[in-house]
Design a protein around this motif. Sequence first.
Motif, PDB file in Angstrom:
ATOM      1  N   MET A   1       0.819  -1.170  -0.098  1.00  0.00           N
ATOM      2  CA  MET A   1       0.263   0.025   0.105  1.00  0.00           C
ATOM      3  C   MET A   1       0.777   0.945   0.216  1.00  0.00           C
ATOM      4  O   MET A   1       1.855   0.789   1.250  1.00  0.00           O
ATOM      5  N   SER A   2       0.404   2.044  -1.240  1.00  0.00           N
ATOM      6  CA  SER A   2       1.451   3.054  -0.963  1.00  0.00           C
ATOM      7  C   SER A   2       0.503   3.982  -0.137  1.00  0.00           C
ATOM      8  O   SER A   2      -0.247   4.058   0.293  1.00  0.00           O
ATOM      9  N   THR A   3       1.377   5.453   0.238  1.00  0.00           N
ATOM     10  CA  THR A   3       1.588   6.073   0.992  1.00  0.00           C
ATOM     11  C   THR A   3       1.162   6.887   0.748  1.00  0.00           C
ATOM     12  O   THR A   3      -0.219   7.946   0.677  1.00  0.00           O
ATOM     13  N   GLN A   4       1.123   7.370  -0.516  1.00  0.00           N
ATOM     14  CA  GLN A   4       0.322   9.028  -1.247  1.00  0.00           C
ATOM     15  C   GLN A   4      -1.220   8.747  -1.215  1.00  0.00           C
ATOM     16  O   GLN A   4      -1.839   9.260  -1.440  1.00  0.00           O
ATOM     17  N   ILE A   5      -1.755   7.403  -1.775  1.00  0.00           N
ATOM     18  CA  ILE A   5      -2.667   6.931  -2.020  1.00  0.00           C
ATOM     19  C   ILE A   5      -3.278   7.655  -0.783  1.00  0.00           C
ATOM     20  O   ILE A   5      -4.624   7.622  -0.631  1.00  0.00           O
ATOM     21  N   VAL A   6      -2.898   5.987   0.057  1.00  0.00           N
ATOM     22  CA  VAL A   6      -3.731   6.321   1.222  1.00  0.00           C
ATOM     23  C   VAL A   6      -3.360   7.947   1.912  1.00  0.00           C
ATOM     24  O   VAL A   6      -5.053   8.729   2.420  1.00  0.00           O
ATOM     25  N   ASP A   7      -2.555   8.608   1.462  1.00  0.00           N
ATOM     26  CA  ASP A   7      -2.739  10.252   1.942  1.00  0.00           C
ATOM     27  C   ASP A   7      -3.664  11.145   1.431  1.00  0.00           C
ATOM     28  O   ASP A   7      -4.390  11.824   2.069  1.00  0.00           O
ATOM     29  N   SER A   8      -3.995  10.612   0.043  1.00  0.00           N
ATOM     30  CA  SER A   8      -5.186  10.759  -0.772  1.00  0.00           C
ATOM     31  C   SER A   8      -6.325  11.057  -0.282  1.00  0.00           C
ATOM     32  O   SER A   8      -7.218  12.045  -0.511  1.00  0.00           O
ATOM     33  N   LEU A   9      -6.292   9.461  -0.243  1.00  0.00           N
ATOM     34  CA  LEU A   9      -7.722   8.868   0.034  1.00  0.00           C
ATOM     35  C   LEU A   9      -8.182   9.445   1.672  1.00  0.00           C
ATOM     36  O   LEU A   9      -9.577  10.183   1.910  1.00  0.00           O
ATOM     37  N   ASP A  10      -7.101   9.589   2.728  1.00  0.00           N
ATOM     38  CA  ASP A  10      -7.632   9.903   3.884  1.00  0.00           C
ATOM     39  C   ASP A  10      -8.141  11.692   3.540  1.00  0.00           C
ATOM     40  O   ASP A  10      -8.562  11.893   4.818  1.00  0.00           O
ATOM     41  N   SER A  11      -6.875  12.943   3.300  1.00  0.00           N
ATOM     42  CA  SER A  11      -7.261  13.743   3.350  1.00  0.00           C
ATOM     43  C   SER A  11      -8.469  14.110   2.516  1.00  0.00           C
ATOM     44  O   SER A  11      -9.569  14.621   3.091  1.00  0.00           O
ATOM     45  N   PHE A  12      -8.904  13.393   1.504  1.00  0.00           N
ATOM     46  CA  PHE A  12     -10.757  13.343   0.736  1.00  0.00           C
ATOM     47  C   PHE A  12     -11.303  13.130   1.838  1.00  0.00           C
ATOM     48  O   PHE A  12     -12.863  13.896   1.730  1.00  0.00           O
ATOM     49  N   ILE A  13     -11.459  11.874   2.865  1.00  0.00           N
ATOM     50  CA  ILE A  13     -12.464  11.330   3.540  1.00  0.00           C
ATOM     51  C   ILE A  13     -12.200  13.001   4.333  1.00  0.00           C
ATOM     52  O   ILE A  13     -13.506  12.538   4.923  1.00  0.00           O
ATOM     53  N   ASN A  14     -11.970  13.202   4.811  1.00  0.00           N
ATOM     54  CA  ASN A  14     -11.481  13.621   5.635  1.00  0.00           C
ATOM     55  C   ASN A  14     -12.287  15.436   5.658  1.00  0.00           C
ATOM     56  O   ASN A  14     -13.036  16.263   6.140  1.00  0.00           O
ATOM     57  N   ALA A  15     -11.895  15.838   3.974  1.00  0.00           N
ATOM     58  CA  ALA A  15     -12.566  16.740   4.133  1.00  0.00           C
ATOM     59  C   ALA A  15     -13.817  16.776   3.785  1.00  0.00           C
ATOM     60  O   ALA A  15     -15.191  17.470   3.834  1.00  0.00           O
ATOM     61  N   TYR A  16     -13.698  15.595   3.435  1.00  0.00           N
ATOM     62  CA  TYR A  16     -15.586  14.908   3.871  1.00  0.00           C
ATOM     63  C   TYR A  16     -16.392  15.072   4.315  1.00  0.00           C
ATOM     64  O   TYR A  16     -17.745  15.542   4.812  1.00  0.00           O
ATOM     65  N   ILE A  17     -15.561  14.937   6.177  1.00  0.00           N
ATOM     66  CA  ILE A  17     -16.239  14.461   7.036  1.00  0.00           C
ATOM     67  C   ILE A  17     -16.251  16.207   7.671  1.00  0.00           C
ATOM     68  O   ILE A  17     -17.682  16.585   8.034  1.00  0.00           O
ATOM     69  N   ASP A  18     -15.517  17.077   7.396  1.00  0.00           N
ATOM     70  CA  ASP A  18     -15.821  18.612   7.809  1.00  0.00           C
ATOM     71  C   ASP A  18     -16.374  19.059   6.789  1.00  0.00           C
ATOM     72  O   ASP A  18     -17.436  20.206   7.966  1.00  0.00           O
ATOM     73  N   LEU A  19     -16.850  19.071   5.710  1.00  0.00           N
ATOM     74  CA  LEU A  19     -18.592  19.154   5.160  1.00  0.00           C
ATOM     75  C   LEU A  19     -20.040  18.804   5.790  1.00  0.00           C
ATOM     76  O   LEU A  19     -19.978  19.852   5.699  1.00  0.00           O
ATOM     77  N   ALA A  20     -19.568  18.095   5.971  1.00  0.00           N
ATOM     78  CA  ALA A  20     -20.316  17.603   7.207  1.00  0.00           C
ATOM     79  C   ALA A  20     -20.400  18.170   8.160  1.00  0.00           C
ATOM     80  O   ALA A  20     -21.919  18.848   8.354  1.00  0.00           O
ATOM     81  N   GLY A  21     -19.545  18.586   9.131  1.00  0.00           N
ATOM     82  CA  GLY A  21     -19.979  19.138   9.796  1.00  0.00           C
ATOM     83  C   GLY A  21     -20.171  20.641   9.901  1.00  0.00           C
ATOM     84  O   GLY A  21     -20.108  21.343  10.782  1.00  0.00           O
ATOM     85  N   ASP A  22     -19.868  21.187   8.760  1.00  0.00           N
ATOM     86  CA  ASP A  22     -20.269  22.640   8.595  1.00  0.00           C
ATOM     87  C   ASP A  22     -21.454  23.461   8.945  1.00  0.00           C
ATOM     88  O   ASP A  22     -22.584  21.954   8.343  1.00  0.00           O
ATOM     89  N   ASP A  23     -21.970  24.095   9.720  1.00  0.00           N
ATOM     90  CA  ASP A  23     -23.219  24.584   9.966  1.00  0.00           C
ATOM     91  C   ASP A  23     -24.073  23.201  10.982  1.00  0.00           C
ATOM     92  O   ASP A  23     -25.413  23.411  10.574  1.00  0.00           O
ATOM     93  N   LYS A  24     -23.617  22.372  11.287  1.00  0.00           N
ATOM     94  CA  LYS A  24     -24.005  21.560  12.100  1.00  0.00           C
ATOM     95  C   LYS A  24     -24.871  20.427  11.716  1.00  0.00           C
ATOM     96  O   LYS A  24     -25.118  19.415  12.122  1.00  0.00           O
ATOM     97  N   ARG A  25     -23.968  20.310  10.328  1.00  0.00           N
ATOM     98  CA  ARG A  25     -25.262  19.443   9.685  1.00  0.00           C
ATOM     99  C   ARG A  25     -23.988  18.148  10.271  1.00  0.00           C
ATOM    100  O   ARG A  25     -22.995  18.078  10.536  1.00  0.00           O
ATOM    101  N   GLU A  26     -25.239  16.521   9.930  1.00  0.00           N
ATOM    102  CA  GLU A  26     -24.498  15.615  10.126  1.00  0.00           C
ATOM    103  C   GLU A  26     -24.504  14.154   8.689  1.00  0.00           C
ATOM    104  O   GLU A  26     -25.533  14.936   7.941  1.00  0.00           O
ATOM    105  N   LEU A  27     -23.053  13.439   8.581  1.00  0.00           N
ATOM    106  CA  LEU A  27     -24.019  12.261   7.629  1.00  0.00           C
ATOM    107  C   LEU A  27     -25.243  11.251   7.829  1.00  0.00           C
ATOM    108  O   LEU A  27     -25.257  10.901   9.428  1.00  0.00           O
ATOM    109  N   GLN A  28     -26.187  11.806   7.386  1.00  0.00           N
ATOM    110  CA  GLN A  28     -27.216  10.522   8.062  1.00  0.00           C
ATOM    111  C   GLN A  28     -28.063   9.785   6.788  1.00  0.00           C
ATOM    112  O   GLN A  28     -27.243   9.549   5.506  1.00  0.00           O
ATOM    113  N   THR A  29     -27.874   8.932   7.154  1.00  0.00           N
ATOM    114  CA  THR A  29     -28.772   7.626   6.407  1.00  0.00           C
ATOM    115  C   THR A  29     -30.049   7.026   7.313  1.00  0.00           C
ATOM    116  O   THR A  29     -30.329   7.086   8.212  1.00  0.00           O
ATOM    117  N   ASP A  30     -30.881   6.652   5.855  1.00  0.00           N
ATOM    118  CA  ASP A  30     -31.628   5.815   6.689  1.00  0.00           C
ATOM    119  C   ASP A  30     -32.115   4.801   7.260  1.00  0.00           C
ATOM    120  O   ASP A  30     -31.054   3.707   6.706  1.00  0.00           O
TER     121      ASP A  30
END
Length: 193
Positions: A1-30
């Motif tokens: 496993m290359s660190t480059q893919i891990v870093d890229s994917l983790d950065s995207f996931i963290n940005a995704y979670i940060d976006l969901a955290g804006d304005d008190k929104r949460e990631l929701q599912t049924d």
Amino acid sequence: MSTQIVDSLDSFINAYIDLAGDDKRELQTDFDADWPSPCLLATDDELALLADGDSTTWRPHLQAASTHLGDLAKALEINIHPDLETLFCRYYSHDLPAVTDRGELDILQAWNEDDFERLQKNLISHVLMKRRLKQAETLFFATTDQEDFIIVMDVASGKVMLEQVGKVPKEVLADDLPSFIQTLRPRDLVLTF
């Protein structure tokens, strides 16, 4: 496993979670009692009180290190690029909406072990279709906002390409998966699945 893919994917996931955290929104599912996932944030006691269809929160969840695409590689008798294996085996998650300069897409992910098995079966079907059409083998990892177009990795070269289903991909989007993921931004939309 290359660190480059891990870093890229983790950065995207963290940005995704940060976006969901804006304005008190949460990631929701049924909630679906028949479709559990380690992504659900509710405790077992809280889940016991939920009825199917009730809204609950979730987050991408790191998979166990033992998850891999070895059975897929063996079934198809091909080598799976380690970057693609990391993309599919690092997290359990709903598909991840993203945007590029070219448009919108959804990075495919597995919600649970059963979903991971379903994803592998779909990848096998895709490769078998490519073989039947006598085309170079590709493995898809994202859907696009264009009907019948998917984002694939060329098995031989590792290049990320835009492919119309059933056709030979003609456009290279990135030389490798980490470079492609670095161009993505989480899509700002209603984050309910």
